[in-house]
Design a protein around this motif. Sequence first.
Motif, PDB file in Angstrom:
ATOM      1  N   UNK A 151       0.872  -1.165   0.000  1.00  0.00           N
ATOM      2  CA  UNK A 151       0.000   0.000   0.000  1.00  0.00           C
ATOM      3  C   UNK A 151       0.915   1.223   0.000  1.00  0.00           C
ATOM      4  N   UNK A 152       0.941   1.911  -1.138  1.00  0.00           N
ATOM      5  CA  UNK A 152       1.862   3.026  -1.313  1.00  0.00           C
ATOM      6  C   UNK A 152       1.179   4.337  -0.938  1.00  0.00           C
ATOM      7  N   UNK A 153       1.808   5.099  -0.032  1.00  0.00           N
ATOM      8  CA  UNK A 153       1.289   6.383   0.393  1.00  0.00           C
ATOM      9  C   UNK A 153       1.820   7.494  -0.511  1.00  0.00           C
ATOM     10  N   UNK A 154       0.983   8.497  -0.718  1.00  0.00           N
ATOM     11  CA  UNK A 154       1.369   9.665  -1.513  1.00  0.00           C
ATOM     12  C   UNK A 154       2.482  10.425  -0.794  1.00  0.00           C
ATOM     13  N   UNK A 155       3.635  10.611  -1.436  1.00  0.00           N
ATOM     14  CA  UNK A 155       4.749  11.290  -0.756  1.00  0.00           C
ATOM     15  C   UNK A 155       4.527  12.786  -0.562  1.00  0.00           C
ATOM     16  N   UNK A 156       3.517  13.341  -1.205  1.00  0.00           N
ATOM     17  CA  UNK A 156       3.301  14.787  -1.139  1.00  0.00           C
ATOM     18  C   UNK A 156       2.262  15.182  -0.094  1.00  0.00           C
ATOM     19  N   UNK A 157       1.697  14.197   0.621  1.00  0.00           N
ATOM     20  CA  UNK A 157       0.649  14.491   1.605  1.00  0.00           C
ATOM     21  C   UNK A 157       1.115  14.045   2.985  1.00  0.00           C
ATOM     22  N   UNK A 158       1.047  14.961   3.934  1.00  0.00           N
ATOM     23  CA  UNK A 158       1.352  14.632   5.317  1.00  0.00           C
ATOM     24  C   UNK A 158       0.056  14.278   6.041  1.00  0.00           C
ATOM     25  N   UNK A 159       0.040  13.144   6.707  1.00  0.00           N
ATOM     26  CA  UNK A 159      -1.143  12.704   7.439  1.00  0.00           C
ATOM     27  C   UNK A 159      -0.744  12.284   8.842  1.00  0.00           C
ATOM     28  N   UNK A 160      -1.641  12.497   9.794  1.00  0.00           N
ATOM     29  CA  UNK A 160      -1.424  11.964  11.129  1.00  0.00           C
ATOM     30  C   UNK A 160      -1.397  10.448  11.057  1.00  0.00           C
ATOM     31  N   UNK A 161      -0.919   9.830  12.125  1.00  0.00           N
ATOM     32  CA  UNK A 161      -0.864   8.370  12.137  1.00  0.00           C
ATOM     33  C   UNK A 161      -2.253   7.769  11.966  1.00  0.00           C
ATOM     34  N   UNK A 162      -3.248   8.319  12.670  1.00  0.00           N
ATOM     35  CA  UNK A 162      -4.593   7.767  12.569  1.00  0.00           C
ATOM     36  C   UNK A 162      -5.191   7.916  11.197  1.00  0.00           C
ATOM     37  N   UNK A 163      -4.994   9.071  10.593  1.00  0.00           N
ATOM     38  CA  UNK A 163      -5.493   9.297   9.232  1.00  0.00           C
ATOM     39  C   UNK A 163      -4.841   8.317   8.266  1.00  0.00           C
ATOM     40  N   UNK A 164      -3.526   8.155   8.393  1.00  0.00           N
ATOM     41  CA  UNK A 164      -2.818   7.233   7.513  1.00  0.00           C
ATOM     42  C   UNK A 164      -3.257   5.795   7.737  1.00  0.00           C
ATOM     43  N   UNK A 165      -3.555   5.422   8.991  1.00  0.00           N
ATOM     44  CA  UNK A 165      -4.065   4.083   9.263  1.00  0.00           C
ATOM     45  C   UNK A 165      -5.388   3.849   8.543  1.00  0.00           C
ATOM     46  N   UNK A 166      -6.270   4.831   8.610  1.00  0.00           N
ATOM     47  CA  UNK A 166      -7.555   4.691   7.931  1.00  0.00           C
ATOM     48  C   UNK A 166      -7.380   4.608   6.419  1.00  0.00           C
ATOM     49  N   UNK A 167      -6.483   5.431   5.886  1.00  0.00           N
ATOM     50  CA  UNK A 167      -6.256   5.412   4.439  1.00  0.00           C
ATOM     51  C   UNK A 167      -5.634   4.099   3.985  1.00  0.00           C
TER      52      UNK A 167
END
Length: 239
Positions: A151-167
Amino acid sequence: MSTGDPNSQDSPFRDERTSRDEAPQFVLPLVARIERAAPPARTDALETAARAVLVMLSDARSVGDGEWAEAMRSWQDARIRKVVRRARGAEWRRAEALPGITVTGKSAEVRVFPPVPLDGWPKDLARLQVSGTDLDDPEPPADPDPAAPVLWLNPEIDMSAGKAMAQAGHGAQLAWWDLSDAARTAWRDAGFPLAVRTAAPAHWGALTTAGLPLVRDAGFTEVAPGSCTVVADHQALRG
């Protein structure tokens, strides 16, 4: 630690925004165990949350005539919202007493619960904190196993840990929807191996045009509406 909403071009709910918005809205609750003295590593928490979503989707209670199946169908017929909250100590023990499934990683523990109405949270979950959780990786994550889904995260978006967990959970779910029954069974039987990593900028551009499941956030929290947050790369989805 609230979530947005995926709208992948490959999602079975694409182009149905009106009907999905008009349907009764449910949310999939996830609770991460974050003890003050021993918080989990960020990447491990993201990967454990993604696996928790897959475990819930594939559980016998979630399908057919299972006890959670109706709630799961209602949730998936609307926007597939997820909210990640945090708990420790007695809060975690109360959360564990509620119907759900606890999934463990190397250091992370995430409990996922059957969907609830937006305004119908159990009180022991509703009182838990949503925002303000920051997790770090003690050292950079290793390169992912090339044979395992990523699952690759967008390198240009900063997210909190919880937000990233949901995504990450959204990305795993979109991949699950798009897989064949045989591929789903193989993934489940293997214990849902996966990695969550931030893509290099050049790699991200290629991923978003590869026809893979792509999460577009609805913009409820943290990121702008329509932001692409995660690409789910599973070998079985590559033609």
